[in-house]
Design a protein around this motif. Structure first.
Motif, PDB file in Angstrom:
ATOM      1  N   MET A   1       6.807   1.608 -10.603  1.00  0.00           N
ATOM      2  CA  MET A   1       7.787   1.149  -9.608  1.00  0.00           C
ATOM      3  C   MET A   1       7.683   1.989  -8.338  1.00  0.00           C
ATOM      4  SD  MET A   1       9.949  -1.061  -8.682  1.00  0.00           S
ATOM      5  CE  MET A   1      10.895  -2.053  -9.850  1.00  0.00           C
ATOM      6  N   GLU A   2       7.337   3.267  -8.487  1.00  0.00           N
ATOM      7  CA  GLU A   2       7.167   4.113  -7.307  1.00  0.00           C
ATOM      8  C   GLU A   2       6.005   3.608  -6.433  1.00  0.00           C
ATOM      9  OE1 GLU A   2       8.969   6.168  -5.924  1.00  0.00           O
ATOM     10  OE2 GLU A   2       7.669   7.283  -4.563  1.00  0.00           O
ATOM     11  N   ASP A   3       4.917   3.170  -7.068  1.00  0.00           N
ATOM     12  CA  ASP A   3       3.800   2.585  -6.298  1.00  0.00           C
ATOM     13  C   ASP A   3       4.284   1.398  -5.471  1.00  0.00           C
ATOM     14  OD1 ASP A   3       1.918   4.315  -7.461  1.00  0.00           O
ATOM     15  OD2 ASP A   3       1.475   2.910  -9.087  1.00  0.00           O
ATOM     16  N   ILE A   4       5.126   0.578  -6.111  1.00  0.00           N
ATOM     17  CA  ILE A   4       5.597  -0.641  -5.437  1.00  0.00           C
ATOM     18  C   ILE A   4       6.542  -0.286  -4.295  1.00  0.00           C
ATOM     19  CG2 ILE A   4       6.811  -2.828  -5.816  1.00  0.00           C
ATOM     20  CD1 ILE A   4       3.909  -2.309  -7.099  1.00  0.00           C
ATOM     21  N   ARG A   5       7.361   0.746  -4.506  1.00  0.00           N
ATOM     22  CA  ARG A   5       8.237   1.204  -3.416  1.00  0.00           C
ATOM     23  C   ARG A   5       7.417   1.732  -2.242  1.00  0.00           C
ATOM     24  NH1 ARG A   5      11.289   4.025  -7.549  1.00  0.00           N
ATOM     25  NH2 ARG A   5      12.877   2.628  -8.351  1.00  0.00           N
ATOM     26  N   LEU A   6       6.351   2.476  -2.561  1.00  0.00           N
ATOM     27  CA  LEU A   6       5.474   2.997  -1.503  1.00  0.00           C
ATOM     28  C   LEU A   6       4.819   1.849  -0.738  1.00  0.00           C
ATOM     29  CD1 LEU A   6       3.718   5.912  -3.429  1.00  0.00           C
ATOM     30  CD2 LEU A   6       5.182   6.176  -1.420  1.00  0.00           C
ATOM     31  N   PHE A   7       4.335   0.848  -1.474  1.00  0.00           N
ATOM     32  CA  PHE A   7       3.671  -0.276  -0.801  1.00  0.00           C
ATOM     33  C   PHE A   7       4.680  -1.057   0.045  1.00  0.00           C
ATOM     34  CE2 PHE A   7       1.746  -4.340  -0.047  1.00  0.00           C
ATOM     35  CZ  PHE A   7       0.446  -4.000   0.258  1.00  0.00           C
ATOM     36  N   ALA A   8       5.901  -1.202  -0.457  1.00  0.00           N
ATOM     37  CA  ALA A   8       6.946  -1.897   0.317  1.00  0.00           C
ATOM     38  C   ALA A   8       7.208  -1.166   1.630  1.00  0.00           C
ATOM     39  CB  ALA A   8       8.228  -2.001  -0.505  1.00  0.00           C
ATOM     40  N   ALA A   9       7.294   0.164   1.556  1.00  0.00           N
ATOM     41  CA  ALA A   9       7.569   0.947   2.765  1.00  0.00           C
ATOM     42  C   ALA A   9       6.391   0.878   3.733  1.00  0.00           C
ATOM     43  CB  ALA A   9       7.872   2.390   2.383  1.00  0.00           C
ATOM     44  N   ALA A  10       5.165   0.960   3.200  1.00  0.00           N
ATOM     45  CA  ALA A  10       3.980   0.946   4.072  1.00  0.00           C
ATOM     46  C   ALA A  10       3.815  -0.410   4.750  1.00  0.00           C
ATOM     47  CB  ALA A  10       2.720   1.296   3.277  1.00  0.00           C
ATOM     48  N   SER A  11       4.025  -1.488   3.991  1.00  0.00           N
ATOM     49  CA  SER A  11       3.751  -2.830   4.512  1.00  0.00           C
ATOM     50  C   SER A  11       4.940  -3.441   5.237  1.00  0.00           C
ATOM     51  CB  SER A  11       3.349  -3.767   3.363  1.00  0.00           C
ATOM     52  OG  SER A  11       4.450  -3.990   2.491  1.00  0.00           O
TER      53      SER A  11
ATOM     54  N   ARG B   1       0.151   7.686   5.601  1.00  0.00           N
ATOM     55  CA  ARG B   1       0.304   8.499   4.379  1.00  0.00           C
ATOM     56  C   ARG B   1       0.879   7.647   3.248  1.00  0.00           C
ATOM     57  NH1 ARG B   1       2.861  12.499   7.800  1.00  0.00           N
ATOM     58  NH2 ARG B   1       1.262  13.913   8.596  1.00  0.00           N
ATOM     59  N   LEU B   2       1.850   6.801   3.565  1.00  0.00           N
ATOM     60  CA  LEU B   2       2.423   5.911   2.545  1.00  0.00           C
ATOM     61  C   LEU B   2       1.363   4.965   2.005  1.00  0.00           C
ATOM     62  CD1 LEU B   2       5.810   4.986   4.260  1.00  0.00           C
ATOM     63  CD2 LEU B   2       5.577   6.221   2.102  1.00  0.00           C
ATOM     64  N   PHE B   3       0.569   4.376   2.898  1.00  0.00           N
ATOM     65  CA  PHE B   3      -0.456   3.440   2.435  1.00  0.00           C
ATOM     66  C   PHE B   3      -1.510   4.156   1.600  1.00  0.00           C
ATOM     67  CE2 PHE B   3      -4.108   0.705   2.398  1.00  0.00           C
ATOM     68  CZ  PHE B   3      -3.542  -0.535   2.175  1.00  0.00           C
ATOM     69  N   ALA B   4      -1.856   5.394   1.984  1.00  0.00           N
ATOM     70  CA  ALA B   4      -2.826   6.183   1.197  1.00  0.00           C
ATOM     71  C   ALA B   4      -2.293   6.417  -0.212  1.00  0.00           C
ATOM     72  CB  ALA B   4      -3.103   7.512   1.898  1.00  0.00           C
ATOM     73  N   ALA B   5      -1.003   6.777  -0.306  1.00  0.00           N
ATOM     74  CA  ALA B   5      -0.423   7.044  -1.628  1.00  0.00           C
ATOM     75  C   ALA B   5      -0.346   5.762  -2.452  1.00  0.00           C
ATOM     76  CB  ALA B   5       0.960   7.666  -1.470  1.00  0.00           C
ATOM     77  N   ALA B   6       0.041   4.654  -1.823  1.00  0.00           N
ATOM     78  CA  ALA B   6       0.178   3.393  -2.560  1.00  0.00           C
ATOM     79  C   ALA B   6      -1.178   2.882  -3.040  1.00  0.00           C
ATOM     80  CB  ALA B   6       0.861   2.336  -1.683  1.00  0.00           C
ATOM     81  N   SER B   7      -2.192   2.981  -2.185  1.00  0.00           N
ATOM     82  CA  SER B   7      -3.503   2.396  -2.506  1.00  0.00           C
ATOM     83  C   SER B   7      -4.406   3.358  -3.262  1.00  0.00           C
ATOM     84  CB  SER B   7      -4.210   1.962  -1.220  1.00  0.00           C
ATOM     85  OG  SER B   7      -4.572   3.093  -0.442  1.00  0.00           O
ATOM     86  N   GLY B   8      -4.211   4.662  -3.042  1.00  0.00           N
ATOM     87  CA  GLY B   8      -5.139   5.645  -3.599  1.00  0.00           C
ATOM     88  C   GLY B   8      -6.320   5.921  -2.691  1.00  0.00           C
ATOM     89  N   ASP B   9      -6.304   5.388  -1.470  1.00  0.00           N
ATOM     90  CA  ASP B   9      -7.384   5.679  -0.521  1.00  0.00           C
ATOM     91  C   ASP B   9      -6.974   6.877   0.339  1.00  0.00           C
ATOM     92  OD1 ASP B   9      -9.300   5.896   1.402  1.00  0.00           O
ATOM     93  OD2 ASP B   9      -9.224   3.801   2.037  1.00  0.00           O
ATOM     94  N   HIS B  10      -7.413   8.064  -0.112  1.00  0.00           N
ATOM     95  CA  HIS B  10      -7.074   9.315   0.569  1.00  0.00           C
ATOM     96  C   HIS B  10      -8.233   9.798   1.434  1.00  0.00           C
ATOM     97  CE1 HIS B  10      -3.452   9.704  -1.917  1.00  0.00           C
ATOM     98  NE2 HIS B  10      -4.190   9.298  -2.922  1.00  0.00           N
ATOM     99  N   ASN B  11      -9.036   8.856   1.916  1.00  0.00           N
ATOM    100  CA  ASN B  11     -10.175   9.210   2.752  1.00  0.00           C
ATOM    101  C   ASN B  11      -9.703  10.014   3.967  1.00  0.00           C
ATOM    102  OD1 ASN B  11     -12.664   8.908   4.382  1.00  0.00           O
ATOM    103  ND2 ASN B  11     -13.195   7.547   2.671  1.00  0.00           N
ATOM    104  N   PRO B  12     -10.365  11.145   4.270  1.00  0.00           N
ATOM    105  CA  PRO B  12      -9.889  11.991   5.386  1.00  0.00           C
ATOM    106  C   PRO B  12     -10.018  11.323   6.751  1.00  0.00           C
ATOM    107  CG  PRO B  12     -11.957  12.849   4.459  1.00  0.00           C
ATOM    108  CD  PRO B  12     -11.477  11.758   3.532  1.00  0.00           C
ATOM    109  N   LEU B  13     -10.793  10.236   6.849  1.00  0.00           N
ATOM    110  CA  LEU B  13     -10.844   9.482   8.110  1.00  0.00           C
ATOM    111  C   LEU B  13      -9.445   9.022   8.518  1.00  0.00           C
ATOM    112  CD1 LEU B  13     -12.320   7.947  10.388  1.00  0.00           C
ATOM    113  CD2 LEU B  13     -12.675   6.075   8.756  1.00  0.00           C
TER     114      LEU B  13
ATOM    115  N   PRO C   1      15.334   0.994   1.244  1.00  0.00           N
ATOM    116  CA  PRO C   1      15.459   2.424   0.957  1.00  0.00           C
ATOM    117  C   PRO C   1      14.140   3.123   1.261  1.00  0.00           C
ATOM    118  CG  PRO C   1      15.113   1.215  -1.070  1.00  0.00           C
ATOM    119  CD  PRO C   1      15.215   0.193   0.036  1.00  0.00           C
ATOM    120  N   LYS C   2      14.186   4.384   1.620  1.00  0.00           N
ATOM    121  CA  LYS C   2      12.985   5.198   1.750  1.00  0.00           C
ATOM    122  C   LYS C   2      12.483   5.542   0.357  1.00  0.00           C
ATOM    123  CE  LYS C   2      11.816   7.507   5.255  1.00  0.00           C
ATOM    124  NZ  LYS C   2      10.677   7.314   6.173  1.00  0.00           N
ATOM    125  N   PRO C   3      11.167   5.444   0.122  1.00  0.00           N
ATOM    126  CA  PRO C   3      10.670   5.917  -1.178  1.00  0.00           C
ATOM    127  C   PRO C   3      10.809   7.435  -1.264  1.00  0.00           C
ATOM    128  CG  PRO C   3       8.841   5.449   0.291  1.00  0.00           C
ATOM    129  CD  PRO C   3      10.096   5.054   1.034  1.00  0.00           C
ATOM    130  N   GLY C   4      10.982   7.944  -2.451  1.00  0.00           N
ATOM    131  CA  GLY C   4      11.150   9.405  -2.525  1.00  0.00           C
ATOM    132  C   GLY C   4      10.898   9.920  -3.909  1.00  0.00           C
TER     133      GLY C   4
END
Lengths: 154, 154
Positions: free
Chosen positions: A26-36, B30-42, B151-154
């Motif tokens: 669910m945390e992944d989904i919250r992160l994706f919601a915030a990012a998108s 940063r949120l998209f990196a955490a959600a997707s798992g793409d932590h590429n330094p670019l 809500p903000k993810p946290g």
């Protein structure tokens, strides 16, 4: 901190594969919601989702697209890859707690622009196809190893 | 908390449009990196990005895909939409601080499965096409208004 090595255009071979696995929280989904910016309650509110045909919260379809893009950028071809295009077909819903496996397979190489086509498949823990598609990338010209830091966003 | 009303299959018209705008922050990336798992330094490390052809941190390509999916799910057709497929062409890099406008246009309606095709365009603040593509969705059968919590993810 893990190190990730890329695969250059010259090193890539037709049929070469990479795979990564992720259990959706669910945390992944919250992160994706915030990012998108997609805060649809189908993804975030169990009470709302219970009243839909899905019966429970499901991941955003494009969350699986994000996993594919991460596998391209981190694994095959990896760092230095330039993303040119992606097609996605969303075939089955992804539920919280599902374990997804992303499989990438190199299907074509064109020396012009170092363009590489990869077949993209996301399977769930039952072996069912959740997302299918195809990616077009420009593969790196040079070998590179990058150090990956994975701080939590805050 | 805002309320969002959807557009049913019957209400949608060819040529109907929706638009949303978002300025990209490092926190979004940063949120998209955490959600997707793409932590590429670019995307995350300005010192690394300075040594690439891009010269500075850029957003993940699929971040723009996420904005498109959010516009489909929140605006047109909105809540109740089922995402069937998406094509994306990544045309220009997105930099931190860029202001992106997502434009959706209904281009086709097929009563079978209530299937709707939408042209998808992401423009930057200079009016340049950053991402182009096309979405296939199943539009809602019923009118619905949902309350959106952010809500903000946290």
């Amino acid at each position: 901190m893990p190190e990730v090595r890329n695969h250059t255009f010259d090193e890539l071979t037709i049929g070469q594969q990479a795979e990564s696995t992720r259990t959706v929280t669910m945390e992944d989904i919250r992160l994706f919601a915030a990012a998108s910016g997609d805060h649809n309650p189908l993804h975030l509110d169990p009470a709302y989702a219970a009243g839909t045909p899905f019966g429970e919260c499901i991941a955003h379809g494009m969350f699986s697209g994000g996993l594919i893009s991460a596998a391209l950028a981190m694994q095959l071809p990896g760092p230095g890859t330039i993303y040119l295009g992606q097609s996605l077909a969303f075939r089955l819903p992804v539920k919280i707690g599902d374990t997804l496996t992303v499989q990438l397979t190199v299907t074509d190489k064109q020396p012009r622009r170092r363009q590489v086509t990869l077949d993209c498949l996301v399977l769930n823990q039952h072996g069912k196809k959740v997302v299918t598609g195809s990616a077009e990338v420009m593969a790196p010209a040079e070998r590179e190893t990058v150090t990956i830091e994975t701080p939590k966003p805050g």
